[in-house]
Design a protein around this motif. Structure first.
Motif, PDB file in Angstrom:
ATOM      1  N   LEU A   1     -88.057 -48.521 -41.944  1.00 10.97           N
ATOM      2  CA  LEU A   1     -87.557 -47.187 -41.626  1.00 10.97           C
ATOM      3  C   LEU A   1     -86.599 -46.708 -42.703  1.00 10.97           C
ATOM      4  N   SER A   2     -85.675 -47.599 -43.096  1.00 12.81           N
ATOM      5  CA  SER A   2     -84.731 -47.227 -44.147  1.00 12.81           C
ATOM      6  C   SER A   2     -85.437 -47.010 -45.469  1.00 12.81           C
ATOM      7  N   ALA A   3     -86.397 -47.913 -45.805  1.00  9.93           N
ATOM      8  CA  ALA A   3     -87.125 -47.768 -47.066  1.00  9.93           C
ATOM      9  C   ALA A   3     -87.937 -46.488 -47.080  1.00  9.93           C
ATOM     10  N   ASN A   4     -88.593 -46.201 -45.950  1.00  9.54           N
ATOM     11  CA  ASN A   4     -89.392 -44.978 -45.877  1.00  9.54           C
ATOM     12  C   ASN A   4     -88.521 -43.741 -45.966  1.00  9.54           C
ATOM     13  N   ARG A   5     -87.323 -43.844 -45.380  1.00  7.16           N
ATOM     14  CA  ARG A   5     -86.419 -42.693 -45.437  1.00  7.16           C
ATOM     15  C   ARG A   5     -86.000 -42.422 -46.881  1.00  7.16           C
ATOM     16  N   GLN A   6     -85.698 -43.495 -47.613  1.00  4.34           N
ATOM     17  CA  GLN A   6     -85.329 -43.322 -49.018  1.00  4.34           C
ATOM     18  C   GLN A   6     -86.485 -42.719 -49.810  1.00  4.34           C
ATOM     19  N   LEU A   7     -87.693 -43.221 -49.551  1.00  7.58           N
ATOM     20  CA  LEU A   7     -88.860 -42.706 -50.261  1.00  7.58           C
ATOM     21  C   LEU A   7     -89.126 -41.254 -49.898  1.00  7.58           C
ATOM     22  N   ARG A   8     -88.959 -40.935 -48.640  1.00  7.58           N
ATOM     23  CA  ARG A   8     -89.189 -39.552 -48.211  1.00  7.58           C
ATOM     24  C   ARG A   8     -88.149 -38.616 -48.801  1.00  7.58           C
ATOM     25  N   LEU A   9     -86.892 -39.073 -48.811  1.00 10.25           N
ATOM     26  CA  LEU A   9     -85.849 -38.245 -49.420  1.00 10.25           C
ATOM     27  C   LEU A   9     -86.153 -37.978 -50.895  1.00 10.25           C
ATOM     28  N   LEU A  10     -86.640 -39.008 -51.590  1.00 10.10           N
ATOM     29  CA  LEU A  10     -86.978 -38.829 -53.001  1.00 10.10           C
ATOM     30  C   LEU A  10     -88.094 -37.805 -53.158  1.00 10.10           C
ATOM     31  N   GLN A  11     -89.121 -37.920 -52.315  1.00  7.96           N
ATOM     32  CA  GLN A  11     -90.228 -36.967 -52.403  1.00  7.96           C
ATOM     33  C   GLN A  11     -89.763 -35.544 -52.089  1.00  7.96           C
ATOM     34  N   ASP A  12     -88.926 -35.400 -51.075  1.00  6.24           N
ATOM     35  CA  ASP A  12     -88.428 -34.070 -50.716  1.00  6.24           C
ATOM     36  C   ASP A  12     -87.479 -33.526 -51.778  1.00  6.24           C
ATOM     37  N   LEU A  13     -86.697 -34.437 -52.387  1.00  4.59           N
ATOM     38  CA  LEU A  13     -85.734 -33.999 -53.394  1.00  4.59           C
ATOM     39  C   LEU A  13     -86.445 -33.431 -54.620  1.00  4.59           C
ATOM     40  N   ARG A  14     -87.634 -33.953 -54.935  1.00  8.11           N
ATOM     41  CA  ARG A  14     -88.393 -33.435 -56.072  1.00  8.11           C
ATOM     42  C   ARG A  14     -88.746 -31.956 -55.884  1.00  8.11           C
ATOM     43  N   LYS A  15     -88.827 -31.529 -54.634  1.00  8.53           N
ATOM     44  CA  LYS A  15     -89.230 -30.145 -54.347  1.00  8.53           C
ATOM     45  C   LYS A  15     -88.052 -29.269 -53.932  1.00  8.53           C
ATOM     46  N   ALA A  16     -86.860 -29.857 -53.853  1.00 10.92           N
ATOM     47  CA  ALA A  16     -85.722 -29.137 -53.271  1.00 10.92           C
ATOM     48  C   ALA A  16     -85.332 -27.909 -54.086  1.00 10.92           C
ATOM     49  N   ILE A  17     -85.354 -28.018 -55.415  1.00  4.76           N
ATOM     50  CA  ILE A  17     -84.957 -26.876 -56.244  1.00  4.76           C
ATOM     51  C   ILE A  17     -85.944 -25.739 -56.073  1.00  4.76           C
ATOM     52  N   ALA A  18     -87.236 -26.060 -56.154  1.00  3.67           N
ATOM     53  CA  ALA A  18     -88.261 -25.016 -56.041  1.00  3.67           C
ATOM     54  C   ALA A  18     -88.214 -24.341 -54.671  1.00  3.67           C
ATOM     55  N   ARG A  19     -87.819 -25.074 -53.645  1.00  2.62           N
ATOM     56  CA  ARG A  19     -87.770 -24.511 -52.290  1.00  2.62           C
ATOM     57  C   ARG A  19     -86.425 -23.878 -51.963  1.00  2.62           C
ATOM     58  N   ASN A  20     -85.526 -23.826 -52.937  1.00  2.00           N
ATOM     59  CA  ASN A  20     -84.189 -23.225 -52.745  1.00  2.00           C
ATOM     60  C   ASN A  20     -83.412 -23.914 -51.629  1.00  2.00           C
ATOM     61  N   GLU A  21     -83.530 -25.236 -51.542  1.00  2.00           N
ATOM     62  CA  GLU A  21     -82.830 -25.983 -50.511  1.00  2.00           C
ATOM     63  C   GLU A  21     -81.463 -26.473 -50.980  1.00  2.00           C
ATOM     64  N   LEU A  22     -81.245 -26.512 -52.289  1.00  2.00           N
ATOM     65  CA  LEU A  22     -79.941 -26.920 -52.804  1.00  2.00           C
ATOM     66  C   LEU A  22     -78.986 -25.736 -52.770  1.00  2.00           C
ATOM     67  N   LEU A  23     -77.732 -26.022 -52.494  1.00  2.00           N
ATOM     68  CA  LEU A  23     -76.725 -24.958 -52.478  1.00  2.00           C
ATOM     69  C   LEU A  23     -75.385 -25.535 -52.913  1.00  2.00           C
TER      70      LEU A  23
END
Length: 685
Positions: A429-451
């Motif tokens: 669960l922890s490993a998958n969460r880290q992997l998922r966060l990495l995958q989502d973080l790659r798209k965060a700028i394009a999706r305007n999720e960073l502030l």
């Protein structure tokens, strides 16, 4: 009619024969290593040089023979004999350049070449056009043919052996040339011994278009020496070019090996890096599939390494990493892999038959790492936390193995350190969460999720805010608002921190421009730089570009780097900081007091601010040691003419105490929490 010999011309003929032989041997070596059109040119040039050499030896020897009558030589027949000599030489060179020279081919070649040399000799004799004709003694005539064939066979064998054995030294060639020259000369003088000139014979080539012997001598000697000289010079030049080409090829191969070494190995420990590690794991999985074995991947992190780095400096820390790598490597088999990912993270890959094999190795590694290291008379103590993932039990590919071993290692850290943990599904669960966060973080700028949120900075004296520090947040669509400590480590490990850092710098300067246009032209903006961003070659261009794009006065921008980052490579840091300050940007040393600084280097750094870490501020009122440290930092800042900023001010008492100590600026929840731009303007503006 009996003739006599000129001893000097006989000696010259022998020297010419030897020179021709040496040229032939050299040409054979060149021809054997050449290909295509180059080989054909070497064959033509070598045949001409060798044939002319043998032919000239024959005519110099003929000129050495003196009859009591005038002698001349028919031009056409003389040229025919030269053509025969060149043809025989071409055949000989072609023969010895073949990959092999069996006995049958050697015998056939010796016969053909010997007959060619004999034909050249007797054609040369016929060019005298003696009347009556020359009478040849049958025995000596047969002997001359035999000597010619024997000389040819010896020459072919010597040339081929020197080429095959690659013993083409000057000494061997000179010795071989002497043998071949004597054989060729022996054939000629045997043939001359066979010739008998009847009494009253007349040379028909005299006075009927024949060549005068004196002119022929000059022509033959000059032409031969020039031709052989040119051939040898060309061969020498070719050899030099080959040597230089070989040296260049070796140099390029060495440079290529170095590039491959640099690309696939860690520069500090010379262990495989992440790229090579990936390949090693994939190879281990393939072998395990064939042999029905298992693979263990151990993720190893050193406990207490940061404390060593902070206390003794990065140079000693680097030496400690090298010592750890050597000691851990000694616990492994030659077929096992030990790699360094960076920092104090190592990975071990080994083929095993059962999980207990991995446990035994893990215990040896932990025991080895926990033994004290003595460097520069300092006794250093670290321990190791390991996480173990197995193929095929825990994962089916390299990526999952690494992720699961990493998750198991973090579980070891959380449960006491200095040990090892096998991966279990609950850790996924922890490993998958880290992997998922990495995958989502790659798209965060394009999706305007960073502030960005902005925390105000106030003078110690009760005065309006002077500016803000930009702090990154991530508005995750499912997990909500995430603080930087959740995703920044992932961004730094993956390299995403570079584009994220550029985005933060651009957005912060854009907001500062908006505030300036709104009437707050005296406000400043502070932006944190990650270690990777600070070391990036593109940093200066990025800062310069964003200042120009948003029309920001460089003096209004403060770039913050941690003390640890600044001291990692002092000389490189000084160069970067000097370039930034030359641009007009201000520099702040963040988390000051938590790292290892040399006052010698600190006074050289073109910083404008020292930021006291919040850890010293938290217990300021109750801890005399913290109060003494803060007071010392403030005194140091005044001495170096730096502004001193205290972070983490949470109470009025802390604010008053820091103001009394002489702190210049304050930040903290008591003064203002991080907030979005609109709230910041409403509360602070």
């Amino acid at each position: 009619m009996t003739g006599s010999y000129s001893q000097s011309l006989v000696a010259i003929s022998l020297l010419v024969a030897m020179l021709a032989s040496y040229t032939a041997l050299d040409m054979a070596g060149r021809l054997a290593t050449a290909e295509g059109r180059v080989a054909r040119w070497w064959l033509a040039g070598g045949a001409a040089a060798m044939g002319l050499g043998i032919w000239s030896m024959h005519f110099i020897a003929m000129l050495a023979f003196k009859l009591p009558i005038p002698v001349g030589y028919d031009l056409a027949i003389t040229l025919y004999s030269l053509a025969v000599s060149i043809g025989a030489s071409a055949y000989a060179l072609w023969l010895v350049s073949r990959p092999s020279l069996p006995l049958q081919r050697l015998a056939a070649g010796a016969v053909l070449m010997g007959l060619g040399i004999a034909a050249m000799h007797y054609l040369g004799m016929a060019a005298m056009r003696m009347q009556p004709g020359i009478d040849y003694h049958p025995g000596w005539f047969a002997a001359s043919i035999a000597v010619a064939i024997g000389a040819a066979g010896a020459a072919l064998w010597i040339a081929f052996r020197l080429r095959v054995e690659q013993r083409n030294t000057v000494r061997l060639r000179i010795l071989a040339s002497l043998v071949m020259g004597l054989a060729i000369v022996g054939m000629h003088y045997t043939g001359m011994a066979a010739a008998r000139f009847p009494a009253g014979s007349v040379c028909g080539a005299v006075g009927s278009g024949g060549i005068d012997p004196r002119w022929l001598a000059v022509l033959v000697i000059v032409t031969t020496l020039a031709t052989l000289g040119i051939a040898l010079v060309a061969s020498l030049f070719d050899r030099q070019m080959r040597v230089r080409t070989g040296l260049l090829a070796d140099s390029l191969a060495h440079a290529n090996d170095k590039l491959i070494q640099a690309a696939l190995h860690d520069p500090l420990t010379q262990l495989p890096n992440r790229m090579l590690l990936q390949d090693r794991i994939e190879q281990a999985i393939e072998k395990a599939q064939r042999r029905q074995q298992s693979v263990a991947v151990m993720f190893c992190d050193l406990d207490g390494f940061k404390a060593v780095n902070d206390a003794y400096g990065h140079q000693l820390g680097d030496r400690l990493l090298v010592a750890v790598a050597q000691r851990v490597g000694a616990q492994l088999r030659p077929q096992d892999t030990l790699a360094r990912l960076g920092g104090d993270e190592f990975v071990i890959v080994l083929a095993i038959d059962a999980p207990d094999d991995a446990a035994v190795v893990a215990e040896r590694v932990i025991a080895a790492a926990s033994e004290p290291f003595v460097l520069d008379a300092a006794e250093l103590q670290v321990t190791a936390s390991l996480g173990i993932a197995l193929y095929p039990d825990d994962a089916g590919d390299e990526r999952e193995l690494m992720a699961h071993a990493d998750a198991a290692m973090y579980h070891t850290k959380e449960t006491g350190r200095n040990g090892y943990t096998f991966f279990i599904p609950s850790m996924q669960l922890s490993a998958n969460r880290q992997l998922r966060l990495l995958q989502d973080l790659r798209k965060a700028i394009a999706r305007n999720e960073l502030l960005l949120h902005y925390q105000p900075k106030f003078p110690a004296a009760d005065a309006p805010a002077t500016g803000a520090e930009a702090l990154l947040r991530w508005q995750h669509p499912e997990l909500g608002l995430l603080a930087p400590d959740v995703f920044i480590p992932i961004a730094e490990r993956s390299g995403l921190i570079l584009p994220i850092g550029d985005w933060v710098l651009d957005q912060a300067c854009a907001q500062l421009r908006a505030w300036h246009d709104g009437g707050h032209s005296d406000w400043t903006m502070a932006v944190n730089l990650s270690p990777l961003q600070f070391a990036s070659p593109a940093l200066l261009d990025s800062v310069r570009s964003v200042l120009e794009r948003h029309r920001i006065d460089p003096a209004r921008l403060t770039l913050e780097i941690t003390e640890t980052t600044a001291m990692k490579d002092v000389e490189a840091s000084l160069a970067i900081l000097n370039d930034l300050t030359a641009m007009g940007v201000h520099i702040a040393i963040d988390d000051f007091g938590t790292g290892y600084s040399s006052l010698l280097y600190l006074k050289r750094m073109p910083a404008t601010e020292l930021k006291i870490d919040r850890a010293f501020v938290h217990d300021l009122e109750r801890n005399d040691e913290d109060a003494a440290i803060v007071s010392s930092i403030i005194a140091l800042g005044r001495t170096l003419q730096l502004q001193v900023v205290a972070e983490g001010v949470e109470t009025q008492a802390q604010r008053d105490y820091l103001s009394e100590l002489g702190c210049d600026q304050l930040q903290g929840y008591h003064l203002g929490r991080p907030m979005d731009a609109e709230e910041f303007l409403r509360k602070v503006g």
